[in-house]
Design an enzyme around this catalytic site. Sequence first.
Site, PDB file in Angstrom:
ATOM      1  N   CYS A  59      -6.995  -2.941   3.608  1.00  0.00           N
ATOM      2  CA  CYS A  59      -6.895  -1.311   3.641  1.00  0.00           C
ATOM      3  C   CYS A  59      -7.515  -0.960   2.448  1.00  0.00           C
ATOM      4  O   CYS A  59      -8.519  -0.235   2.386  1.00  0.00           O
ATOM      5  CB  CYS A  59      -5.240  -1.183   3.663  1.00  0.00           C
ATOM      6  SG  CYS A  59      -5.069   0.624   3.603  1.00  0.00           S
TER       7      CYS A  59
ATOM      8  N   CYS B 237       0.740  -1.267  -0.036  1.00  0.00           N
ATOM      9  CA  CYS B 237      -0.188   0.011  -0.107  1.00  0.00           C
ATOM     10  C   CYS B 237       0.927   1.141  -0.095  1.00  0.00           C
ATOM     11  O   CYS B 237       1.949   1.124   0.578  1.00  0.00           O
ATOM     12  CB  CYS B 237      -0.980  -0.044   1.229  1.00  0.00           C
ATOM     13  SG  CYS B 237      -1.954   1.288   1.253  1.00  0.00           S
TER      14      CYS B 237
HETATM   15  N1  COD Z   1      -5.446  15.729 -10.916  1.00  0.00           N
HETATM   16  C1  COD Z   1      -6.155  14.545 -11.181  1.00  0.00           C
HETATM   17  N2  COD Z   1      -5.743  13.147 -10.683  1.00  0.00           N
HETATM   18  C2  COD Z   1      -4.353  13.367 -10.202  1.00  0.00           C
HETATM   19  C3  COD Z   1      -3.606  14.465  -9.890  1.00  0.00           C
HETATM   20  C4  COD Z   1      -4.240  15.557 -10.101  1.00  0.00           C
HETATM   21  N3  COD Z   1      -3.485  16.828 -10.059  1.00  0.00           N
HETATM   22  N4  COD Z   1      -2.411  14.126  -9.620  1.00  0.00           N
HETATM   23  C5  COD Z   1      -2.403  12.719  -9.524  1.00  0.00           C
HETATM   24  N5  COD Z   1      -3.500  12.408 -10.038  1.00  0.00           N
HETATM   25  C6  COD Z   1      -3.924  10.767 -10.126  1.00  0.00           C
HETATM   26  C7  COD Z   1      -2.799  10.125 -10.535  1.00  0.00           C
HETATM   27  O1  COD Z   1      -2.713   9.907 -12.116  1.00  0.00           O
HETATM   28  C8  COD Z   1      -3.307   8.660 -10.016  1.00  0.00           C
HETATM   29  O2  COD Z   1      -4.021   7.844 -11.026  1.00  0.00           O
HETATM   30  C9  COD Z   1      -4.162   9.119  -8.822  1.00  0.00           C
HETATM   31  O3  COD Z   1      -4.236  10.332  -8.940  1.00  0.00           O
HETATM   32  C10 COD Z   1      -3.594   8.389  -7.630  1.00  0.00           C
HETATM   33  O4  COD Z   1      -3.502   7.033  -7.614  1.00  0.00           O
HETATM   34  P1  COD Z   1      -2.451   6.304  -6.768  1.00  0.00           P
HETATM   35  O5  COD Z   1      -2.383   5.110  -7.407  1.00  0.00           O
HETATM   36  O6  COD Z   1      -1.139   7.078  -6.463  1.00  0.00           O
HETATM   37  O7  COD Z   1      -3.082   6.264  -5.146  1.00  0.00           O
HETATM   38  P2  COD Z   1      -3.926   5.054  -4.324  1.00  0.00           P
HETATM   39  O8  COD Z   1      -5.288   5.073  -5.126  1.00  0.00           O
HETATM   40  O9  COD Z   1      -3.271   3.963  -4.269  1.00  0.00           O
HETATM   41  O10 COD Z   1      -4.063   5.979  -2.938  1.00  0.00           O
HETATM   42  C11 COD Z   1      -4.484   7.187  -3.032  1.00  0.00           C
HETATM   43  C12 COD Z   1      -4.659   7.816  -1.698  1.00  0.00           C
HETATM   44  C13 COD Z   1      -4.836   9.136  -1.756  1.00  0.00           C
HETATM   45  C14 COD Z   1      -5.829   7.251  -0.896  1.00  0.00           C
HETATM   46  C15 COD Z   1      -3.258   7.372  -0.851  1.00  0.00           C
HETATM   47  O11 COD Z   1      -1.965   7.873  -1.569  1.00  0.00           O
HETATM   48  C16 COD Z   1      -3.185   8.146   0.555  1.00  0.00           C
HETATM   49  O12 COD Z   1      -3.124   9.160   0.787  1.00  0.00           O
HETATM   50  N6  COD Z   1      -3.480   7.300   1.510  1.00  0.00           N
HETATM   51  C17 COD Z   1      -3.403   7.477   2.921  1.00  0.00           C
HETATM   52  C18 COD Z   1      -4.944   7.236   3.406  1.00  0.00           C
HETATM   53  C19 COD Z   1      -5.104   6.250   4.196  1.00  0.00           C
HETATM   54  O13 COD Z   1      -6.287   6.144   4.825  1.00  0.00           O
HETATM   55  N7  COD Z   1      -4.273   5.703   5.009  1.00  0.00           N
HETATM   56  C20 COD Z   1      -4.423   4.663   6.135  1.00  0.00           C
HETATM   57  C21 COD Z   1      -3.487   3.743   6.029  1.00  0.00           C
HETATM   58  S1  COD Z   1      -3.313   3.151   4.386  1.00  0.00           S
HETATM   59 ZN    ZN Z   2      -2.931   0.873   3.366  1.00  0.00          ZN
END
Ligand code: COD
Ligand code: ZN
Length: 375
Positions: A175, A47
């Site tokens: 998660c 994760c």
């Molecule tokens: N505008 C639109 N899309 C965007 C931008 C933008 N400016 N920047 C990035 N993106 C897109 C990316 O292209 C990507 O597709 C997506 O956003 C982000 O996806 P990932 O694969 O990086 O992230 P995820 O889905 O695995 O996780 C995203 C979270 C935000 C949930 C994660 O990074 C996070 O903050 N996790 C902590 C939350 C939590 O509850 N944690 C507890 C234990 S895990």
């Molecule tokens: Zn997690």
Amino acid sequence: MSTVGKVIKCKAAVLWEIKKPFSIEEVEVAPPKANEVRIKMVATGVCRSDDHVISGSLVTPLPAILGHEAAGIVESIGEGVTTVKPGDKVIPLFTPQCRNCNVCKHPEGNFCLKSDLNFSRGTLQDGTTRFTCRGKPIHHFLGTSTFSQYTVVDEISVAKIDAASPLEKVCLIGCGFTTGYGSAVKVGKVTPGSTCAVFGLGGVGLSVIIGCKAAGAARIIGVDINKGKFEKAKELGATECISPQDFKKPIEEVLQEMSGGGVDFSFEVIGRLDTMMAALSCCQGAYGVSVIVGVPPDSQNLSLNPMLLLGGRTWKGAVFGGFKSRDSVPKLVADFMAKKFPLDPLITHVLPFEKINEAFDLLRSGKSIRTVLTF
Ligand code: COD
Ligand code: ZN
């Protein structure tokens, strides 16, 4: 030969310091003390939050065994444990449910005060660790430490699940899936026929889409700057997908126009302040609900025009999709077994545990949605 009551020597991925790869080490895992459970790991997801520890943006004591999205089988239990027994299939819970604190006693709260996310002690509830490597104590992480063939968790941090469940899939319920899905069905409380906007189409954003669809949303608009993410989002329930880079005007205005004045529900699943504001602004000004799922780097702050809320919008956030963990995880696994939602589309890679560093490279390069490591 039974391992009950004995120290188990096994392989674990130890993070000795930040910005370094994991090293696969032989560790000693002590038997569970009272109210603790020792688990043989079967599968663990990788994760973003684990990577946040490696990069230094999520601080936890090191050296440590990370990992918090997994499933396994109970090997032995300590004195007083009543909710699981050896041989049970279980999911470790990074958000515990002690059932005694003010949060657990409140019908809506789920962020149990016993969570190690609150204090980051890197220990079990009694303040000590069960891991030793090269003669040194090794810290736990979020009370789960799933990057190890065996781990010890507190009873408040583990849920028994259906004996027939495929552990290499339901580990995601520990998660990523639950965080996204619950943000839609439990935190936002998406209603049938509604219009939703989901900012960020990574594994968690896709899980939000699965939740919006399950809740009966009529329109689900995916927003991402990477158009490569659109196909899977549509496969899982997005009715339209847009990239902010295709428009001259701000994306919140585009979404307001597309929805005839503002969407009913919006979700920020990226972890950026600008998209949190855009998500808030694009929801309807009198009754829209905006949910923050992403966590921004280094505790950045937002400033806000209160008028955005005075009209009646709701702005919320939650960990673990707002679910009380021990109550909800067994039900979510049952729902998966009843085919109420899919998990397969989220799993793009399966690797043996020893290839953990490769799994993190896949995560950082954006090539994987979720990699599951098998033991
Ligand atoms: N505008 C639109 N899309 C965007 C931008 C933008 N400016 N920047 C990035 N993106 C897109 C990316 O292209 C990507 O597709 C997506 O956003 C982000 O996806 P990932 O694969 O990086 O992230 P995820 O889905 O695995 O996780 C995203 C979270 C935000 C949930 C994660 O990074 C996070 O903050 N996790 C902590 C939350 C939590 O509850 N944690 C507890 C234990 S895990
Ligand atoms: Zn997690």
